[in-house]
Structures are given as structure tokens and as C-alpha cells.
Design a protein around this motif. Structure first.
Motif, mmCIF file in Angstrom:
data_model
loop_
_atom_site.group_PDB
_atom_site.id
_atom_site.type_symbol
_atom_site.label_atom_id
_atom_site.label_comp_id
_atom_site.label_asym_id
_atom_site.label_seq_id
_atom_site.Cartn_x
_atom_site.Cartn_y
_atom_site.Cartn_z
ATOM 1 N N GLY A 33 0.807 -1.215 0.000
ATOM 2 C CA GLY A 33 0.000 0.000 0.000
ATOM 3 C C GLY A 33 0.837 1.260 0.000
ATOM 4 N N VAL A 34 1.959 1.236 0.698
ATOM 5 C CA VAL A 34 2.854 2.402 0.717
ATOM 6 C C VAL A 34 3.404 2.669 -0.683
ATOM 7 N N VAL A 35 3.810 1.610 -1.367
ATOM 8 C CA VAL A 35 4.342 1.772 -2.721
ATOM 9 C C VAL A 35 3.252 2.302 -3.653
ATOM 10 N N ILE A 36 2.051 1.737 -3.557
ATOM 11 C CA ILE A 36 0.936 2.205 -4.389
ATOM 12 C C ILE A 36 0.610 3.655 -4.065
ATOM 13 N N TRP A 37 0.657 4.015 -2.787
ATOM 14 C CA TRP A 37 0.354 5.380 -2.365
ATOM 15 C C TRP A 37 1.361 6.367 -2.948
ATOM 16 N N ILE A 38 2.649 6.019 -2.906
ATOM 17 C CA ILE A 38 3.681 6.902 -3.444
ATOM 18 C C ILE A 38 3.506 7.081 -4.944
ATOM 19 N N VAL A 39 3.272 5.982 -5.646
ATOM 20 C CA VAL A 39 3.056 6.070 -7.092
ATOM 21 C C VAL A 39 1.792 6.873 -7.394
ATOM 22 N N GLY A 40 0.736 6.654 -6.623
ATOM 23 C CA GLY A 40 -0.515 7.380 -6.832
ATOM 24 C C GLY A 40 -0.377 8.869 -6.577
ATOM 25 N N ILE A 41 0.374 9.228 -5.559
ATOM 26 C CA ILE A 41 0.591 10.658 -5.272
ATOM 27 C C ILE A 41 1.365 11.308 -6.412
#
Length: 80
Positions: A33-41
Motif C-alpha cells: 500500500g505504501v508503494v501504491i500510495w507513493i506512485v498514486g501521489i
């Protein structure tokens, strides 16, 4: 005085111990989720008009909060 002295007792060691393996799996999912969050931001900064990126970021935040939700759920399922 015992650990569980009322109906609003939050001390449930058995629920905590039973929930640990599932919390560990949730912890791994939260790292995803952290990786997805960073990419999404980053994607939402590049293209703020894309609404689907916002949904992905919200999903990533739910994954990040998953270990806490799992432990709360397990401790509430097991009585004192």
C-alpha cells in the motif's frame, strides 16, 4: 484487580495473540500500500484531472491501515 473488569475492557491477550499472524500478513500488504500510495501521489501531481488515481490512493491508504484494523477486529472477537 483483574485485567478485564468491565464491559468496555480492551485488554484481550488471546485475541491479540491469535491476530498476530494475520496482522503480519496485513503488514506486508501495507508495505504494498505504501508503494501504491507513493506512485498514486506522483501520478496525481502529474495529472490532477484523473479521478481514478484518487481512488487508487484511497485504496492504498486502506491497505496501510490494515494491520491496525485486523488487530482491533481480532481483539473484539475474543471475549475476556
Amino acid at each position: 484487580m483483574s485485567c478485564c473488569c468491565g464491559d468496555d475492557c480492551e485488554c484481550r491477550p488471546l485475541g491479540f495473540l491469535l491476530g498476530l499472524p494475520f496482522a503480519f500478513i496485513s503488514l506486508l500488504l501495507s508495505l504494498v500500500g505504501v508503494v501504491i500510495w507513493i506512485v498514486g501521489i506522483v501520478l496525481s501531481c502529474l495529472c490532477p484531472c484523473c479521478i481514478c488515481v484518487t481512488a487508487i490512493v484511497e485504496l492504498a491508504l486502506a491497505l496501510i491501515k490494515a494491520p491496525f484494523s485486523v488487530m482491533k477486529w481480532f481483539t473484539k472477537q475474543i471475549p475476556c
